[in-house]
Every structure is written in structure tokens, then in C-alpha cells.
Design a protein around this motif. Structure first.
Motif, PDB file in Angstrom:
ATOM      1  N   LYS A  27       3.976  -9.890   0.534  1.00  0.00           N
ATOM      2  CA  LYS A  27       2.531  -9.744   0.377  1.00  0.00           C
ATOM      3  C   LYS A  27       2.251  -8.672  -0.657  1.00  0.00           C
ATOM      4  O   LYS A  27       2.970  -7.668  -0.735  1.00  0.00           O
ATOM      5  CB  LYS A  27       1.888  -9.386   1.712  1.00  0.00           C
ATOM      6  N   GLU A  30       2.376  -4.487  -0.267  1.00  0.00           N
ATOM      7  CA  GLU A  30       2.957  -4.113   1.022  1.00  0.00           C
ATOM      8  C   GLU A  30       4.430  -3.782   0.812  1.00  0.00           C
ATOM      9  O   GLU A  30       5.147  -4.483   0.103  1.00  0.00           O
ATOM     10  CB  GLU A  30       2.819  -5.249   2.044  1.00  0.00           C
ATOM     11  N   LYS A  89       6.995  -1.887  -3.406  1.00  0.00           N
ATOM     12  CA  LYS A  89       5.861  -2.792  -3.252  1.00  0.00           C
ATOM     13  C   LYS A  89       5.492  -3.315  -4.629  1.00  0.00           C
ATOM     14  O   LYS A  89       5.718  -2.661  -5.641  1.00  0.00           O
ATOM     15  CB  LYS A  89       4.674  -2.122  -2.560  1.00  0.00           C
TER      16      LYS A  89
END
Length: 117
Positions: A27, A30, A89
Motif C-alpha cells: 500500500k 505504508e 515505504k
């Protein structure tokens, strides 16, 4: 020019190729774990005379004209193994690239595509 000196191959048949283990889909923005090692299938020597000195991890975001350096991980022969686990991330899909350096056999690379949802 540097690309002429970087070798690649299948990590199951070549002990110098860095292996990247990470989810194929993540995602956006994240944190997720990325594991990079050398010698996953075929152990690489870890002596003063023959060892993996470091692993660099890079990301090339989709559509970008530049590469992002995520980090360098250095290893001490006989005291540490060429293995690292880190968290990163991403904002968009990218290609992760791991580059390792063997003090005798030079530079080796591998890559992994990561899709960002």
C-alpha cells in the motif's frame, strides 16, 4: 560505463547474486519489510580473503528519471553475514535493485518489481 562491470545471474546457481525478498504488492506510504542477502541458496565464503563487503539497495520509481539510494549495509568478514532486513515505504510502484560487492569477484546485482496500490 559502470554497467559494464556489474554482473547478474540466477541466485540458485550463483553465490554472488543478491536476493531480494519483499511483498510484490504494497500500500502507498505504508512501511513494509525488505530482506536482502547474498548466498541464499549457495553459501558465499565469509573470510578475510574472500567476502561480501557491502550491499546497496536502490529504488527506481515508476516514470522517474532518477534512482533513489535507500541504503548501504557493510559487513565485517567472519563477524557478520551478508544479510539485512530493513523497512521502507513507497509512494508509487518501483523496481528495487540490490547491488553487492565481493572483494574478489566484483559487483553483482538483482532486481524486484514492487506494485503500489
Amino acid at each position: 560505463m559502470l554497467g559494464n562491470f556489474i554482473k547478474s545471474g540466477d541466485f540458485k546457481g550463483e553465490k554472488h547474486v543478491p536476493v531480494i525478498v519483499a511483498p510484490e504488492k504494497v500500500k502507498a506510504n505504508e512501511w513494509f519489510e525488505v530482506e536482502v542477502s547474498v548466498g541464499k541458496e549457495i553459501p558465499h565464503p565469509n573470510t578475510i580473503e574472500h567476502h561480501i563487503a557491502w550491499i546497496d539497495l536502490y529504488a527506481i520509481p515508476e516514470g522517474a528519471n532518477f534512482i533513489q539510494h535507500i541504503g548501504r549495509f557493510e559487513f565485517v568478514p567472519e563477524l557478520s553475514e551478508p544479510f539485512v532486513k530493513t523497512k521502507i515505504k513507497l509512494e508509487k510502484s518501483c523496481r528495487l535493485i540490490a547491488l553487492s560487492y565481493c572483494n574478489i569477484h566484483g559487483l553483482w546485482e538483482n532486481d524486484l518489481e514492487i506494485s503500489v496500490e
